[in-house]
Design an enzyme around this catalytic site. Structure first.
Site, short mmCIF file in Angstrom:
data_model
loop_
_atom_site.label_atom_id
_atom_site.label_comp_id
_atom_site.label_asym_id
_atom_site.label_seq_id
_atom_site.Cartn_x
_atom_site.Cartn_y
_atom_site.Cartn_z
N ASP A 38 41.28 -16.04 -133.43
CA ASP A 38 39.87 -16.44 -133.55
C ASP A 38 39.49 -16.95 -134.94
O ASP A 38 38.46 -16.54 -135.51
CB ASP A 38 38.96 -15.28 -133.17
N ASP A 75 37.93 -17.76 -129.19
CA ASP A 75 36.79 -17.22 -128.45
C ASP A 75 36.06 -18.41 -127.83
O ASP A 75 35.73 -19.38 -128.54
CB ASP A 75 35.87 -16.48 -129.43
N HIS A 100 33.09 -18.70 -125.18
CA HIS A 100 32.12 -18.08 -124.29
C HIS A 100 31.23 -19.12 -123.60
O HIS A 100 30.76 -20.06 -124.26
CB HIS A 100 31.21 -17.13 -125.06
N HIS A 111 26.51 -15.50 -122.05
CA HIS A 111 27.59 -14.53 -121.87
C HIS A 111 27.05 -13.10 -121.94
O HIS A 111 26.09 -12.80 -122.66
CB HIS A 111 28.67 -14.74 -122.93
N HIS A 117 27.59 -16.64 -130.04
CA HIS A 117 28.64 -17.17 -130.92
C HIS A 117 29.74 -17.81 -130.07
O HIS A 117 29.94 -17.45 -128.91
CB HIS A 117 29.23 -16.08 -131.80
N LYS A 160 39.74 -17.19 -124.72
CA LYS A 160 39.39 -15.89 -124.16
C LYS A 160 37.87 -15.70 -124.17
O LYS A 160 37.15 -16.43 -124.86
CB LYS A 160 40.08 -14.76 -124.92
N CYS A 186 38.87 -8.01 -132.68
CA CYS A 186 39.82 -8.80 -131.89
C CYS A 186 41.26 -8.68 -132.39
O CYS A 186 42.18 -8.64 -131.57
CB CYS A 186 39.37 -10.26 -131.85
#
Length: 209
Positions: free
Chosen positions: A14, A54, A56, A60, A89, A114, A163
């Site tokens: 990330d 990341d 999203h 989310h 984010h 992810k 993470c």
């Protein structure tokens, strides 16, 4: 830099603008690790490199804005487990969700996105946070690495206390030897460092400078 064995992979977690100072969810000194990670990838010291991203969807379940009456950094119950609520984010296709442009990502063999399911967060590169019946569905990364002959994983990136930590723990559970590149990670806040060290020690994860 000397090359690592072909059985060792680098996992860069990330490294995205939203986690840098000035981003939507800045990590403490998050930008300080970018030159070191850029140099590590440029050295081609690892035959196998995986980057996570990341990614999203809007609205989310991990976003505080999705839950009326709640603010960022509050914790709620989600699927029977604690869930920290974050500022919006790394929303798909926004600049903050891109991989950091200061790094040459052509060294990456795989970019794993992810947190793409709207109702489930995903800190770890290896498993979703929650699933039906208390399970944590796998992302498929462990199998991908095994098919490439990988038995050891080195981790760096953001955030150290979420993470990267969860990815390290899940890598151990998946049967990999794990090395945590501490100086090439940063936490959401420095207060997370002591618990992170304790969790890594409990998991038997080696720390490297």
């Amino acid at each position: 830099m000397a090359a690592f064995p072909d059985t060792t992979a680098l996992l860069v977690v990330d490294l995205q603008p939203d986690f840098m100072p000035g981003g939507a969810l800045p990590c403490h000194e998050g930008d300080a690790i970018v030159p070191g990670i850029a140099a590590l990838l440029a050295s081609r010291a690892y035959r196998t490199v995986v980057a996570t991203q990341d990614w999203h969807p809007p609205g989310h379940a991990s976003f505080a804005s999705t839950h009326a009456g709640h603010a960022p950094f509050e914790t709620i119950d989600l699927h029977g487990r604690p869930q920290v609520l974050w500022p919006d984010h790394c929303v798909q296709r926004t600049p903050g969700a891109a991989l950091d442009p200061r790094v040459d990502w052509t060294a990456a063999d795989l970019v794993l996105r992810k947190g793409t399911r709207p109702d489930v967060d995903s800190y770890s590169a290896f498993r979703e946070n929650h699933g039906p019946g208390g399970t944590r569905p796998p992302t498929g990364l462990a199998g991908w690495l095994r098919e490439r002959g990988i038995d050891e994983v080195h981790l760096c990136g953001l955030a150290r206390d979420y993470c990267v930590l969860w990815s390290a723990q899940d890598a151990v559970d998946a049967g990999f030897r794990v090395r945590f590149l501490w100086e090439l990670t940063r936490p959401v806040t420095p207060e997370g460092d002591a618990p992170t060290r304790a969790a890594l020690d409990a998991a038997g994860v080696a720390l490297a400078a």
